[in-house]
Design a protein around this motif. Sequence first.
Motif, PDB file in Angstrom:
ATOM      1  N   PHE A   3      31.024  47.423  43.362  1.00 20.57           N
ATOM      2  CA  PHE A   3      32.431  47.012  43.362  1.00 20.57           C
ATOM      3  C   PHE A   3      33.341  48.143  43.848  1.00 20.57           C
ATOM      4  O   PHE A   3      33.350  49.234  43.286  1.00 20.57           O
ATOM      5  CB  PHE A   3      32.824  46.528  41.973  1.00 20.57           C
ATOM      6  CG  PHE A   3      32.087  45.276  41.568  1.00 20.57           C
ATOM      7  CD1 PHE A   3      32.689  44.035  41.679  1.00 20.57           C
ATOM      8  CD2 PHE A   3      30.774  45.336  41.127  1.00 20.57           C
ATOM      9  CE1 PHE A   3      32.005  42.882  41.355  1.00 20.57           C
ATOM     10  CE2 PHE A   3      30.063  44.186  40.800  1.00 20.57           C
ATOM     11  CZ  PHE A   3      30.686  42.947  40.916  1.00 20.57           C
ATOM     12  N   SER A  55      36.652  53.780  44.243  1.00 25.84           N
ATOM     13  CA  SER A  55      38.038  53.563  44.664  1.00 25.84           C
ATOM     14  C   SER A  55      38.209  54.196  46.038  1.00 25.84           C
ATOM     15  O   SER A  55      37.838  55.359  46.252  1.00 25.84           O
ATOM     16  CB  SER A  55      39.015  54.197  43.668  1.00 25.84           C
ATOM     17  OG  SER A  55      40.347  54.121  44.166  1.00 25.84           O
ATOM     18  N   ALA A 104      36.888  39.220  41.648  1.00 25.08           N
ATOM     19  CA  ALA A 104      35.940  40.335  41.556  1.00 25.08           C
ATOM     20  C   ALA A 104      35.480  40.552  40.123  1.00 25.08           C
ATOM     21  O   ALA A 104      34.301  40.826  39.870  1.00 25.08           O
ATOM     22  CB  ALA A 104      36.589  41.607  42.099  1.00 25.08           C
ATOM     23  N   HIS A 149      37.296  48.903  36.100  1.00 25.73           N
ATOM     24  CA  HIS A 149      36.121  48.041  36.076  1.00 25.73           C
ATOM     25  C   HIS A 149      35.297  48.132  37.369  1.00 25.73           C
ATOM     26  O   HIS A 149      34.311  47.400  37.517  1.00 25.73           O
ATOM     27  CB  HIS A 149      36.534  46.594  35.831  1.00 25.73           C
ATOM     28  CG  HIS A 149      37.257  46.397  34.529  1.00 25.73           C
ATOM     29  ND1 HIS A 149      36.636  46.537  33.307  1.00 25.73           N
ATOM     30  CD2 HIS A 149      38.560  46.096  34.267  1.00 25.73           C
ATOM     31  CE1 HIS A 149      37.517  46.315  32.337  1.00 25.73           C
ATOM     32  NE2 HIS A 149      38.693  46.043  32.892  1.00 25.73           N
ATOM     33  N   TYR A 150      35.707  48.983  38.287  1.00 31.85           N
ATOM     34  CA  TYR A 150      35.030  49.104  39.587  1.00 31.85           C
ATOM     35  C   TYR A 150      34.153  50.347  39.632  1.00 31.85           C
ATOM     36  O   TYR A 150      34.276  51.256  38.819  1.00 31.85           O
ATOM     37  CB  TYR A 150      36.069  49.146  40.715  1.00 31.85           C
ATOM     38  CG  TYR A 150      36.761  47.814  40.946  1.00 31.85           C
ATOM     39  CD1 TYR A 150      36.495  47.060  42.082  1.00 31.85           C
ATOM     40  CD2 TYR A 150      37.668  47.304  40.019  1.00 31.85           C
ATOM     41  CE1 TYR A 150      37.116  45.838  42.298  1.00 31.85           C
ATOM     42  CE2 TYR A 150      38.281  46.079  40.228  1.00 31.85           C
ATOM     43  CZ  TYR A 150      37.999  45.351  41.361  1.00 31.85           C
ATOM     44  OH  TYR A 150      38.612  44.138  41.564  1.00 31.85           O
ATOM     45  N   ASP A 151      33.278  50.391  40.641  1.00 29.04           N
ATOM     46  CA  ASP A 151      32.388  51.534  40.814  1.00 29.04           C
ATOM     47  C   ASP A 151      33.009  52.618  41.691  1.00 29.04           C
ATOM     48  O   ASP A 151      32.738  53.803  41.517  1.00 29.04           O
ATOM     49  CB  ASP A 151      31.067  51.081  41.458  1.00 29.04           C
ATOM     50  CG  ASP A 151      30.360  50.022  40.630  1.00 29.04           C
ATOM     51  OD1 ASP A 151      30.094  50.300  39.438  1.00 29.04           O
ATOM     52  OD2 ASP A 151      30.084  48.929  41.158  1.00 29.04           O
ATOM     53  N   MET A 153      41.377  48.813  37.920  1.00 29.90           N
ATOM     54  CA  MET A 153      40.490  49.663  38.719  1.00 29.90           C
ATOM     55  C   MET A 153      39.340  50.233  37.895  1.00 29.90           C
ATOM     56  O   MET A 153      38.256  50.514  38.421  1.00 29.90           O
ATOM     57  CB  MET A 153      41.305  50.800  39.327  1.00 29.90           C
ATOM     58  CG  MET A 153      40.572  51.583  40.402  1.00 29.90           C
ATOM     59  SD  MET A 153      41.443  53.114  40.853  1.00 29.90           S
ATOM     60  CE  MET A 153      43.084  52.490  41.233  1.00 29.90           C
ATOM     61  N   PHE A 212      37.269  49.221  44.931  1.00 34.94           N
ATOM     62  CA  PHE A 212      38.690  48.886  44.779  1.00 34.94           C
ATOM     63  C   PHE A 212      39.480  49.597  45.876  1.00 34.94           C
ATOM     64  O   PHE A 212      39.465  50.826  45.974  1.00 34.94           O
ATOM     65  CB  PHE A 212      39.200  49.322  43.407  1.00 34.94           C
ATOM     66  CG  PHE A 212      40.543  48.753  43.038  1.00 34.94           C
ATOM     67  CD1 PHE A 212      40.638  47.546  42.364  1.00 34.94           C
ATOM     68  CD2 PHE A 212      41.714  49.421  43.376  1.00 34.94           C
ATOM     69  CE1 PHE A 212      41.875  47.016  42.018  1.00 34.94           C
ATOM     70  CE2 PHE A 212      42.951  48.900  43.032  1.00 34.94           C
ATOM     71  CZ  PHE A 212      43.028  47.697  42.347  1.00 34.94           C
ATOM     72  N   VAL A 255      41.349  40.424  42.924  1.00 36.21           N
ATOM     73  CA  VAL A 255      40.863  41.142  41.745  1.00 36.21           C
ATOM     74  C   VAL A 255      40.317  40.190  40.678  1.00 36.21           C
ATOM     75  O   VAL A 255      39.270  40.459  40.077  1.00 36.21           O
ATOM     76  CB  VAL A 255      41.979  42.034  41.167  1.00 36.21           C
ATOM     77  CG1 VAL A 255      41.550  42.663  39.847  1.00 36.21           C
ATOM     78  CG2 VAL A 255      42.359  43.123  42.173  1.00 36.21           C
ATOM     79  N   ARG A 278      31.734  40.462  38.586  1.00 30.64           N
ATOM     80  CA  ARG A 278      31.209  41.590  37.810  1.00 30.64           C
ATOM     81  C   ARG A 278      30.434  41.091  36.593  1.00 30.64           C
ATOM     82  O   ARG A 278      29.415  41.667  36.205  1.00 30.64           O
ATOM     83  CB  ARG A 278      32.362  42.474  37.367  1.00 30.64           C
ATOM     84  CG  ARG A 278      31.959  43.694  36.551  1.00 30.64           C
ATOM     85  CD  ARG A 278      31.968  44.935  37.417  1.00 30.64           C
ATOM     86  NE  ARG A 278      30.804  45.754  37.243  1.00 30.64           N
ATOM     87  CZ  ARG A 278      30.640  46.945  37.796  1.00 30.64           C
ATOM     88  NH1 ARG A 278      31.569  47.434  38.596  1.00 30.64           N
ATOM     89  NH2 ARG A 278      29.563  47.644  37.607  1.00 30.64           N
TER      90      ARG A 278
END
Length: 204
Positions: free
Chosen positions: A120, A166, A108, A162-164, A160, A122, A105, A112
């Motif tokens: 991205f 899941s 990643a 910050h991700y696109d 999580m 997760f 993480v 970012r």
Amino acid sequence: MDIERGILFVLSGPSGVGKGTVCKALRAQKLDIQYSVSATTRTPRAGEVHGVDYFFKTKEEFQHMIENNELLEWAEYVGNFYGTPIEYVNQTLDEGRDVILEIEVQGALQVRKTFPEGVFIFLTPPSLEELRSRIVGRGTETEDLINNRMTVAREEIEMMQHYDYSVVNDEISSACSRIQSIITSEHCKVDRVTNRYKKLLGDE
């Protein structure tokens, strides 16, 4: 005809969630995507091969890579270093091929900031209880280290946002199917094909 640059997909999640297992399953399906091999200072686990699973480095070798800006990202995790060699990633994307990174993480989140156009993903466990069971099942960590990993995992799950995407890793085949769907949908996004059609229409 100009080659369209590939897409960088970043897959990460807490330790023990099954990132490596999912990536191996994706590779076995022979998708048109390149698996980027990370560098690490940790000891190889049973069955892991240098240059295939990881580039296993000494701490001195890894420090040399940092000093020479040879890494897209790097992070220290539970006493070991992990990083992504940048030359392979850029060369592969320029050739029009997609790349998938399997990283921790911390790494990643670095990518970012420096590579915001990446996608991205997760990978999450079905539950924290299942995550602990998977870590214990490795049989490679002491109780103290397991507790440490669980503490870090809770902190990482909070990242999580910050991700696109899941993806829950409940079953390997289901997780792979969801990731394949993400890859397909990203290639169909309008902002990725606009330039191609502007050229066809003579606007460029």
